[in-house]
Structure formats: structure tokens, C-alpha cells
Design an enzyme around this catalytic site. Structure first.
Site, mmCIF file in Angstrom:
data_model
loop_
_atom_site.group_PDB
_atom_site.id
_atom_site.type_symbol
_atom_site.label_atom_id
_atom_site.label_comp_id
_atom_site.label_asym_id
_atom_site.label_seq_id
_atom_site.Cartn_x
_atom_site.Cartn_y
_atom_site.Cartn_z
ATOM 1 N N SER A 163 0.814 -1.198 0.000
ATOM 2 C CA SER A 163 0.000 0.000 0.000
ATOM 3 C C SER A 163 0.859 1.265 0.000
ATOM 4 O O SER A 163 1.632 1.447 -0.923
ATOM 5 C CB SER A 163 -0.966 -0.046 1.183
ATOM 6 N N LYS A 188 3.976 2.133 -2.605
ATOM 7 C CA LYS A 188 4.297 3.336 -3.391
ATOM 8 C C LYS A 188 5.785 3.630 -3.182
ATOM 9 O O LYS A 188 6.521 3.947 -4.120
ATOM 10 C CB LYS A 188 3.463 4.533 -2.917
ATOM 11 N N TRP A 241 -10.609 0.333 -4.199
ATOM 12 C CA TRP A 241 -9.989 1.630 -3.891
ATOM 13 C C TRP A 241 -8.618 1.754 -4.571
ATOM 14 O O TRP A 241 -8.217 2.808 -5.025
ATOM 15 C CB TRP A 241 -9.846 1.729 -2.364
ATOM 16 N N HIS A 265 -7.917 -5.560 1.210
ATOM 17 C CA HIS A 265 -6.667 -4.801 1.146
ATOM 18 C C HIS A 265 -5.748 -5.265 2.281
ATOM 19 O O HIS A 265 -6.042 -5.036 3.452
ATOM 20 C CB HIS A 265 -7.020 -3.317 1.336
HETATM 21 C C1 GTR Z 1 -5.306 4.471 2.348
HETATM 22 C C2 GTR Z 1 -4.770 5.316 1.233
HETATM 23 C C3 GTR Z 1 -4.122 4.461 0.206
HETATM 24 C C4 GTR Z 1 -3.226 3.391 0.801
HETATM 25 C C5 GTR Z 1 -3.706 2.856 2.134
HETATM 26 C C6 GTR Z 1 -2.672 2.078 2.969
HETATM 27 O O1 GTR Z 1 -5.997 5.164 3.282
HETATM 28 O O2 GTR Z 1 -5.828 6.027 0.679
HETATM 29 O O3 GTR Z 1 -3.448 5.245 -0.746
HETATM 30 O O4 GTR Z 1 -1.929 3.805 0.853
HETATM 31 O O5 GTR Z 1 -4.200 3.839 2.943
HETATM 32 O O6 GTR Z 1 -1.510 2.459 3.072
HETATM 33 O O7 GTR Z 1 -3.076 1.059 3.539
#
Ligand code: GTR
Length: 400
Positions: free
Chosen positions: A238, A242, A329, A380
Site C-alpha cells: 500500500s 508506493k 480503492w 486490502h
Molecule cells: C489508504 C490510502 C491508500 C493506501 C492505504 C494504505 O488510506 O488512501 O493510498 O496507501 O491507505 O496504506 O493502507
């Protein structure tokens, strides 16, 4: 008069409230039919409109140009020099993990501008392997208990035993050592070493700081005889995914990159505006990307890059991206399309892509390809299913 003043004040606060709510009232698009047509910048056309047709033109002209565009417009700069890096082994256990691994807890200290940053690295090295071993390094953006050196607590987020059993070393550091993940406190770390970054419009922020930290760990690996620093697989989930992409783009010493469910400003195409968008990410996480990136809120089409170009800068090294079926998402389709659009750069290196034309079905990983991918069933997350596939991918692309 008093009356008028308090009326004006209430009116002012009402306007502020409406604006704040308008910003928060973000509704993500999850409907494929509502994705508007878009044109991606061509990876193989330089800013001077010259067509790139060879590996050397890619490496000498277009690739450096793309890295610079990402520095200027998205992630901010990545300072490469520092005054000093030292390390000390804080704890070493020769028979950790019931005897199958050596544990080292290392404190890496990097100094610049008379300011230190301390990176706490947890490292397990398998004992049944000869010579320097390849290593998986996780950028940990979740709780530190996920990388428990005592192994009292075990977590699927970092299944260290499984990685050791597969013949790889496994390591992790926590993002808070480099930049706390907080809109105010992110400055307490790498940014103190490079204070000029704070005022620059293309100055580094948290994601760049975490990626910078991964490179400093790699500097350390180059000094550790147990580790083959030429076979470091960097993993991030996540927001950490990045950072893993950005680190691998900036630092070509990383031999392999894994970006798990990284979504917006990770592996997914921004122009699709599916799920999370640039405005939304810049609003909720203003401390992740450069000031300049805010210019692209609701303005994706004027970005001189899109995320397929970031993936392409990792070529020809093995790159693995993932999604999860319930994590819209992070735009799974946009992630797969990003890989597809990076294929032509891998092709310059002679890699014929074996990615299917459409995203594969759930739990059908594509491993035998220089760019791998899977869509895991579920939420996620980063799980042992994901890691199992990273290991299979590394067995093909990273093991000698
Ligand atoms: C979310 C964010 C994402 C992602 C995620 C994470 O809230 O919108 O871009 O990075 O967190 O790191 O689990």
C-alpha cells in the site's frame, strides 16, 4: 454593530465549514463505464518528441527524463549524498527461529548536516544456505509487532519463517524511523538531514523519505557478508508499495521490486480516476508527496507522467504487482493496465511479456514473466498468500 460583526463571523465560519465538507465529501468512482477516455503520455517519446527505439536511448535519454519528471511533479527529490553511515549490531542470536536462522538487530545511523537518522533493522539469515544469500526487505508501514524479532508474535504481514524456509534472508525496517506517518510529525526524520527540501516545491516528503531509508539499508547490506546485496528484493504494501516502487526507480541496485496493493500514486494509473484519486490522496495525506503534486488535483491530464512510466523505469529488473479482489480503492484494473503499458520498455531488453491481455482471474498468479501479477481473493492486505507468490517469483528471477 456588535450584531453585524457576529453575523459576519458566523457567515465566515459557515463558508469555511462548507468548503471543508466539500473537500471531505469525496465519492470514489467504482463504475468502469464511468471512466472517461484518457490518453497516457507515451513512454517511448521524449519531451523533445524523439522516438526511443533502443535500450541505450532509453537508458541515456528517456529513463533519466522520466525519473526527473517524477521528482519534479510527484514524489519530490531524492537526495543521494550524506556525510556518514555507521552501524552497530545491537543484538545477535545464532540460533534464532528454533535454530534455523541467525537474527541480527542492527542500528544504522546516517548523518548529514550534523543531524542523525537512526534506522532499526531486523534481519534473519537462513543457516542452511552457503555464501551470501538473497534477501527480502520489507518497508513496514504497519505496527512494529508485525516484525517481532523474538518471534513470540507472528504475523502474515511478514511471514519470516516461511521466507527463511525458502532459503532467503528476510529483513524489515519501520517507516517511522525515517518519517512518522503524520501530517505534522513527518518532518522529524530524514527531512532534518535535508532541511532545504521543506521549502522546495519539489522537496521530498514522507514517501521519498521511506524510499531513501530503503536505499540506506541497501548501503548497509553491501557491508554485510551474509547478504548478497546484488539480490535484494524490496517489498512494500500500500503506502509502503508506493515507496518500494519509488525506491526501485531511484536506486537501480534493488534487484527486484514488489508493490502490493499500492493503488493511487503507486502502481495504478492516475488518469482513470477509479477509486482513490490524486485530489483525495493529496487532501488526506498532504505529507506524502511534493508540493508540486497538488497542482494535479482534478487535473490528471496535465501530469507529464502516469504510473506506467514509473513501472517502466524499473525495467529490466523483475517487478511484481498485486491487488486484492475487494480492494477496488486501489484500482486493480488500473494496476494491470499500468503493467501492460510498461511492457514496451521491457521489450527493449528482449523480454517478451507473458502477461495476459486482460487481468487474470482471482488467485491465478502470473509468475513466469519479468513483470508478474496476481489478484488475491479478499481485502486490502499483505498476506502469506502474497508472500508465497513473491517467493515463487524470486525463485525464477532472483535465485542464481
Ligand atoms: C489508504 C490510502 C491508500 C493506501 C492505504 C494504505 O488510506 O488512501 O493510498 O496507501 O491507505 O496504506 O493502507
Amino acid at each position: 454593530m456588535q450584531y453585524v460583526r457576529s453575523f459576519a463571523l458566523s457567515f465566515f465560519f459557515l463558508i469555511v465549514l462548507i468548503r471543508v465538507q466539500a473537500q471531505n465529501a469525496f465519492v470514489a468512482n467504482y463504475d468502469e463505464s464511468k471512466v472517461l477516455p484518457y490518453t497516457l503520455p507515451d513512454i517511448l517519446t521524449t519531451t523533445k518528441k524523439v522516438k526511443v527505439q533502443s535500450k541505450s536511448a532509453w537508458e541515456t535519454v528517456r529513463r533519466p527524463e522520466i525519473i526527473k519528471l517524477f521528482e519534479e511533479n510527484v514524489y519530490g527529490q531524492m537526495p543521494k549524498s550524506y556525510d556518514r553511515l555507521t552501524y552497530s549490531i545491537k543484538n545477535e542470536i545464532a540460533d534464532a527461529m528454533t535454530g534455523k536462522a541467525t537474527l541480527k538487530e542492527i542500528l544504522i545511523e546516517v548523518v548529514n548536516n550534523n543531524k542523525p537518522v537512526k534506522i532499526n533493522l531486523v534481519l534473519f539469515v537462513p543457516k542452511n544456505q552457503k555464501g551470501p544469500v538473497p534477501v527480502f526487505l520489507l518497508i513496514n508501514n504497519r505496527g512494529k509487532e508485525n516484525t517481532d524479532p523474538t518471534r513470540t508474535r507472528k504475523s502474515d504481514f511478514w511471514p519470516a519463517e516461511m521466507v527463511i524456509d525458502s532459503g532467503y534472508a528476510i529483513a524489515a525496517f519501520h517507516v517511522s524511523d525515517l518519517a512518522p506517518d503524520d501530517t505534522a510529525r513527518y518532518v522529524n526524520g530524514v527531512l532534518q538531514l535535508y532541511p532545504e527540501q521543506l521549502t522546495a516545491n519539489d522537496g521530498m516528503r514522507a514517501i521519498s523519505a521511506w524510499a531513501w531509508g530503503a536505499s540506506r539499508v541497501l548501503d548497509y547490506f553491501e557491508k554485510d557478508a551474509d547478504i548478497d546485496a546484488k539480490r535484494v528484493a524490496l517489498v512494500g504494501h500500500s503506502r509502503g508499495g508506493k515507496a518500494s516502487l519509488w525506491a526501485a526507480a531511484e536506486d537501480q541496485r534493488f534487484a527486484m521490486c514488489v508493490s502490493n496493493c499500492s493503488g493511487n500514486t503507486g502502481a495504478a494509473l492516475s488518469r482513470r480516476r477509479f477509486g482513490e484519486t490524486i485530489r483525495r490522496i493529496n487532501t488526506v495525506f498532504p505529507h506524502w508527496f511534493s508540493k508540486n503534486y497538488k497542482r494535479y488535483n482534478d487535473n490528471e491530464e496535465s501530469l507529464p507522467v502516469d504510473q506506467h512510466m514509473l513501472l517502466a523505469t524499473i525495467a529490466p529488473r523483475p517487478l511484481y504487482a498485486t491487488n486484492a479482489s475487494k480492494d477496488l480503492w486501489a484500482d486493480p484494473t488500473g494496476t494491470f493496465l499500468s503493467l501492460k503499458n510498461a511492457e514496451k520498455v521491457y521489450a527493449l531488453y528482449g523480454f517478451t511479456s507473458t502477461l495476459s491481455s486482460n487481468p487474470p482471474a482471482i488467485n491465478q498468479p502470473i509468475i513466469n514473466s519479468q513483470m508478474g501479477y496476481h489478484m488475491r481473493e479478499g481485502e486490502h492486505n499483505l498476506t502469506s498468500y502474497d508472500w508465497g507468490n513473491f517467493i515463487k517469483f524470486a525463485n525464477i528471477h532472483l535465485k542464481k
